[in-house]
Write an enzyme that holds these catalytic residues in place. Structure first.
Site, PDB file in Angstrom:
ATOM      1  N   TYR A 208       0.924  -1.111   0.054  1.00  0.00           N
ATOM      2  CA  TYR A 208      -0.087  -0.093   0.000  1.00  0.00           C
ATOM      3  C   TYR A 208       0.731   1.221   0.117  1.00  0.00           C
ATOM      4  O   TYR A 208       0.343   2.541  -0.206  1.00  0.00           O
ATOM      5  CB  TYR A 208      -1.043   0.133   1.164  1.00  0.00           C
ATOM      6  CG  TYR A 208      -2.156   0.587   1.285  1.00  0.00           C
ATOM      7  CD1 TYR A 208      -3.219  -0.607   1.076  1.00  0.00           C
ATOM      8  CD2 TYR A 208      -2.635   1.815   1.107  1.00  0.00           C
ATOM      9  CE1 TYR A 208      -4.635  -0.087   0.874  1.00  0.00           C
ATOM     10  CE2 TYR A 208      -3.695   2.210   1.028  1.00  0.00           C
ATOM     11  CZ  TYR A 208      -4.880   1.292   0.880  1.00  0.00           C
ATOM     12  OH  TYR A 208      -6.181   1.821   0.864  1.00  0.00           O
TER      13      TYR A 208
ATOM     14  N   LYS B 179      -0.987 -12.778   6.289  1.00  0.00           N
ATOM     15  CA  LYS B 179      -0.849 -13.901   5.554  1.00  0.00           C
ATOM     16  C   LYS B 179       0.539 -14.690   5.462  1.00  0.00           C
ATOM     17  O   LYS B 179       1.025 -14.574   4.360  1.00  0.00           O
ATOM     18  CB  LYS B 179      -1.273 -13.249   3.983  1.00  0.00           C
ATOM     19  CG  LYS B 179      -1.614 -14.195   3.086  1.00  0.00           C
ATOM     20  CD  LYS B 179      -2.694 -15.137   3.233  1.00  0.00           C
ATOM     21  CE  LYS B 179      -3.088 -16.159   2.227  1.00  0.00           C
ATOM     22  NZ  LYS B 179      -3.820 -17.396   2.546  1.00  0.00           N
TER      23      LYS B 179
ATOM     24  N   ASP C  42      -7.249 -14.662   5.386  1.00  0.00           N
ATOM     25  CA  ASP C  42      -8.339 -15.388   4.528  1.00  0.00           C
ATOM     26  C   ASP C  42      -9.265 -15.937   5.446  1.00  0.00           C
ATOM     27  O   ASP C  42     -10.613 -15.583   5.527  1.00  0.00           O
ATOM     28  CB  ASP C  42      -8.232 -16.381   3.289  1.00  0.00           C
ATOM     29  CG  ASP C  42      -6.746 -17.106   3.618  1.00  0.00           C
ATOM     30  OD1 ASP C  42      -6.296 -17.123   4.793  1.00  0.00           O
ATOM     31  OD2 ASP C  42      -6.477 -18.081   2.924  1.00  0.00           O
TER      32      ASP C  42
ATOM     33  N   ASP D 211      -7.083  -2.975   5.576  1.00  0.00           N
ATOM     34  CA  ASP D 211      -8.097  -2.015   4.859  1.00  0.00           C
ATOM     35  C   ASP D 211      -9.272  -2.825   4.374  1.00  0.00           C
ATOM     36  O   ASP D 211     -10.317  -2.762   4.643  1.00  0.00           O
ATOM     37  CB  ASP D 211      -7.318  -1.334   3.603  1.00  0.00           C
ATOM     38  CG  ASP D 211      -8.121  -0.303   3.122  1.00  0.00           C
ATOM     39  OD1 ASP D 211      -8.996   0.195   3.706  1.00  0.00           O
ATOM     40  OD2 ASP D 211      -7.769   0.022   1.836  1.00  0.00           O
TER      41      ASP D 211
END
Ligand code: NAP
Length: 404
Positions: free
Chosen positions: A154, A221, A270, A294
């Site tokens: 980002y 992740k 996830d 986000d």
């Protein structure tokens, strides 16, 4: 009125805020729906302060420029003066901003956070009774997301496909690291540091301790991106052990929730999206890297009624900027239609941050009462068959009528 002149909020040597009774707070009105929702929020915040403290306290608002308005008036979408004014005044509030295309800045919002080192994006997600929700038990959603604000993919370090820079990086990786990347690919870089990860996680744990919340979950992740997202998790556990010692327990060591301690756990991103739908009551404070944070905070906002409802703050060690989570919603610009709750509740967070808790609670109660009376803007009205649809300014008036 307080009889002294408006004064700046300052930070003392211990890092505590000193808030004068007549304090100056800079604001950025914002683009698109910004002027509508900002006017609504300012009227409500002013009235709440007056109703909670009478003549004793007041906010002296000072406008600063960013986004399209700044670009129109100064030729710069994020003038240096704006950054300096926020730094000097320690607390500010803003509406959503558009980044003028091709003006040498990728995103005004990201630049503002990076330049002021506002490293923690804090987004409380709480259900207000009566708001339509896709959840069966939306009242079980009560979380605060701490999203890292300065790093990760980002941060905007990327190069266009076939550009000289992308080709140079691809060449370097092939020649020196034995990595094969298709020629002509676009390239983005995902930097994540111990310092940035740990200051975010430690702020999240401190928040849980200060508010008596039972757990902090590190979302990452790291099963795939081992050296970036995996490191975020490892550094998070490290800072929890080193800084918070006896105040925390770890699920990975067999720990469970217990009084006056914070349980530290981690979840893969996830899977976390399933968890917040299926078992939201199991999560209290979430600490996440920039991009995952986000996605997760917007998805959580949907569970409690949508982006129009979700407040936020960007907080650093030196200053804080409070802002609505949503964008400029251009199709509603100037129509006096948008839901101002997100910015009003960001103002509530600001009042709490300033220690003006009575005014903050009275706004929160008034918003709850308006919704309980089925007085809402279009976004909620379209899902509430028996409600009365109000304009943005009319909703502000409904909240004003229910203050105090
Ligand atoms: P958006 O402005 O948040 O709007 C997307 C949709 O969300 C709207 O069309 C509307 O849905 C709903 N929505 C958003 N705010 C609402 C409100 N206050 N009341 C009711 N509904 C609301 O997202 P976007 O269209 O992706 O972005 C537009 C611009 O905003 C872009 O230039 C983006 O860069 C910028 N942006 C700025 C910020 C920021 O300043 N922090 C954050 C995000 C995006 P319906 O059409 O279904 O009613």
């Amino acid at each position: 009125m307080p009889d002294n002149d408006p004064q700046k909020i300052t930070v003392d040597r211990q890092g505590d805020l000193r808030v004068p009774d007549n304090c100056i707070v800079p604001f950025i009105e914002g683009d698109g729906i910004g002027p509508d929702v900002w006017t609504a929020a300012r009227d409500v915040l002013d009235a709440a302060v007056a109703s909670a403290y009478g003549n004793q306290r007041k906010i002296a608002w000072v406008e600063i420029l960013a986004g399209e308005k700044a670009y129109r008036e100064t030729g710069d979408p994020l003038p240096e003066e704006t950054l300096q004014t926020i730094s000097k005044h320690v607390v500010a509030i803003k509406g959503p901003l558009t980044t003028p295309v091709g003006k040498g800045i990728r995103s005004v919002n990201v630049a503002l956070r990076q330049k002021l080192d506002l490293y923690a994006c804090v987004r409380p997600i709480r259900y207000i009774e009566g708001v339509p929700s896709p959840m069966k038990y939306p009242e079980r959603v009560n979380m605060v997301v701490f999203r890292e604000n300065t790093e990760d993919v980002y941060a905007g370090i990327e190069w266009d496909a076939q550009s000289r820079e992308a080709e140079a990086v691809i060449g370097f990786l092939q020649d020196n690291m034995g990595v094969t990347i298709a020629k002509g690919s676009a390239i983005g870089v995902k930097p994540m540091s111990r310092r940035a990860s740990q200051r975010l996680v430690s702020r999240a744990i401190q928040y849980a301790l200060d508010h008596g919340l039972p757990s902090v979950t590190l979302v990452h992740k790291g099963n795939i991106m081992k050296y970036t997202e995996g490191a975020f998790m490892a550094w998070g556990y490290e800072v929890a052990r080193e800084m918070f010692g006896e105040h925390v327990v770890f699920e990975s060591d067999g720990g469970v929730e217990q009084e006056s301690k914070v349980l530290i756990k981690d979840r893969i991103a996830d899977m976390m999206f399933q968890q917040v739908l299926l078992r939201p009551e199991a999560y209290d404070v979430i600490a996440a890297p920039n991009l995952n944070g986000d996605y997760l905070s917007d998805a959580l906002a949907a569970q409690v009624g949508g982006l129009g409802m979700a407040p936020g703050a960007n907080i650093g060690d030196d200053c804080a900027v409070f802002e609505a989570t949503h964008g400029t919603a251009p199709k509603y610009a100037g129509k006096d239609k948008a839901n101002p709750i997100s910015l009003i509740l960001s103002g509530v967070m600001m009042l709490e941050h300033m220690g003006w808790g009575e005014a903050a609670s009275s706004v929160e109660r008034a918003v709850q009462k308006s919704i309980a009376n089925a007085l809402v803007t279009y976004d909620l009205a379209r899902q509430m068959p028996n409600s009365r649809e109000l304009k943005c300014s009319e909703f502000a008036q409904a909240v004003l009528d229910r203050l105090g």
